[in-house]
Write a protein that holds these residues in place. Structure first.
Motif, PDB file in Angstrom:
ATOM      1  N   CYS A  50     -11.718 -11.234   2.854  1.00  0.00           N
ATOM      2  CA  CYS A  50     -10.886 -11.318   4.027  1.00  0.00           C
ATOM      3  C   CYS A  50     -10.480 -12.976   4.051  1.00  0.00           C
ATOM      4  CB  CYS A  50     -12.311 -11.841   4.994  1.00  0.00           C
ATOM      5  SG  CYS A  50     -12.648 -10.383   5.819  1.00  0.00           S
ATOM      6  N   ARG A  59      -4.595  -9.048   9.310  1.00  0.00           N
ATOM      7  CA  ARG A  59      -4.615  -9.976  10.169  1.00  0.00           C
ATOM      8  C   ARG A  59      -3.836 -10.186  11.385  1.00  0.00           C
ATOM      9  NH1 ARG A  59      -2.784 -16.029   7.362  1.00  0.00           N
ATOM     10  NH2 ARG A  59      -0.031 -15.100   7.176  1.00  0.00           N
ATOM     11  N   HIS A  60      -2.772  -9.054  11.335  1.00  0.00           N
ATOM     12  CA  HIS A  60      -2.583  -8.516  12.747  1.00  0.00           C
ATOM     13  C   HIS A  60      -1.095  -9.819  13.056  1.00  0.00           C
ATOM     14  CE1 HIS A  60      -6.038  -6.282  13.407  1.00  0.00           C
ATOM     15  NE2 HIS A  60      -6.819  -6.982  13.769  1.00  0.00           N
ATOM     16  N   CYS A  86     -11.287  -8.330  10.050  1.00  0.00           N
ATOM     17  CA  CYS A  86     -11.734  -9.518   9.797  1.00  0.00           C
ATOM     18  C   CYS A  86     -11.268 -10.846  10.364  1.00  0.00           C
ATOM     19  CB  CYS A  86     -10.348 -10.557   8.715  1.00  0.00           C
ATOM     20  SG  CYS A  86     -10.869  -9.464   7.123  1.00  0.00           S
ATOM     21  N   THR A  87     -11.185 -10.553  11.701  1.00  0.00           N
ATOM     22  CA  THR A  87     -10.314 -10.990  13.033  1.00  0.00           C
ATOM     23  C   THR A  87     -11.050 -11.099  14.692  1.00  0.00           C
ATOM     24  OG1 THR A  87      -8.684  -9.145  13.835  1.00  0.00           O
ATOM     25  CG2 THR A  87      -8.039 -11.063  12.138  1.00  0.00           C
TER      26      THR A  87
END
Length: 213
Positions: free
Chosen positions: A126, A161-162, A211-212
């Motif tokens: 991440c 991370r979008h 990760c977010t």
């Protein structure tokens, strides 16, 4: 989107059996040797899983199956060498442990390059900024495979991370660079499949799947 192929083996069960073998050979579960084996298995297996996934993505193949094979390969060497180092508490054996674990993932690093490999591992942990920094270094390489691997790291990191706008911009580079990817839609499918596998790897190594979140 193609269905995700189930893993033909459960590599964590293999690692557990190896650790059990260390214990019954004379090492208590809280001994230095048992702890050394656990550390070796975990670290080597993670690098192996990520390396297997990455090379399948770049060179073709099922990323799930490749990740499973890589985890067993990296974890097996680390578990045995880690146990040895704990049993003897010897500097030479500790050095041998490091050398053997390094050998277990050298094949993957050689195939995609150090920068891209480090980027993939950072992504699994991440560490998106580090992953992207490594990716951009890899993309500068004159070696086509290294450069392509770096491009994939950057795409995956942005998608993970979008940051969909940045990922979409890079999909066009993937189509132009990766001969196995014909359309932007293909690039997105491959990205989604790889991130799904990456999430499964994270969960198995006690890392957050997303990760977010």
């Amino acid at each position: 989107m193609s269905q995700h192929t189930p893993r033909p083996i459960t590599y964590f069960s293999i690692l557990i059996l190896m650790l059990f073998a260390v214990q019954i050979s004379g090492c208590a579960t809280d001994s230095y040797a048992a702890k050394g084996a656990a550390r070796g298995a975990g670290g080597g297996a993670l690098a192996g899983a990520v390396g297997g996934m990455a090379t399948a993505l770049i060179f073709g193949g099922d990323v799930g199956e490749a990740a499973a094979r890589g985890a067993v390969y990296g974890g097996a060497t680390g578990a045995v060498a880690g146990g040895m180092s704990g049993a003897s508490v010897d500097k030479q054996v500790a050095a041998q442990e490091q050398a053997e674990r390094e050998k277990a993932v050298t094949k993957f690093r050689d195939e995609i390059g150090v920068d891209a490999f480090n980027g993939f591992v950072a992504l699994a942990e991440c560490k998106h900024d580090i992953a992207i920094a490594n990716a951009r270094e890899a993309r500068k390489s004159r070696n086509r495979d290294y450069s392509l691997a770096g491009l994939w790291v950057e795409v995956l990191a942005e998608a993970d991370r979008h940051n969909s706008d940045a990922a979409s911009e890079l999909f066009r580079d993937i189509v132009a660079t990766d001969k196995a990817v014909k359309t932007v839609g293909d690039a997105k499918v491959r990205t989604d499949e790889t991130l799904q596998e990456l999430g499964e790897i994270r969960v198995e190594f006690d890392l957050p799947k997303d990760c977010t979140s």
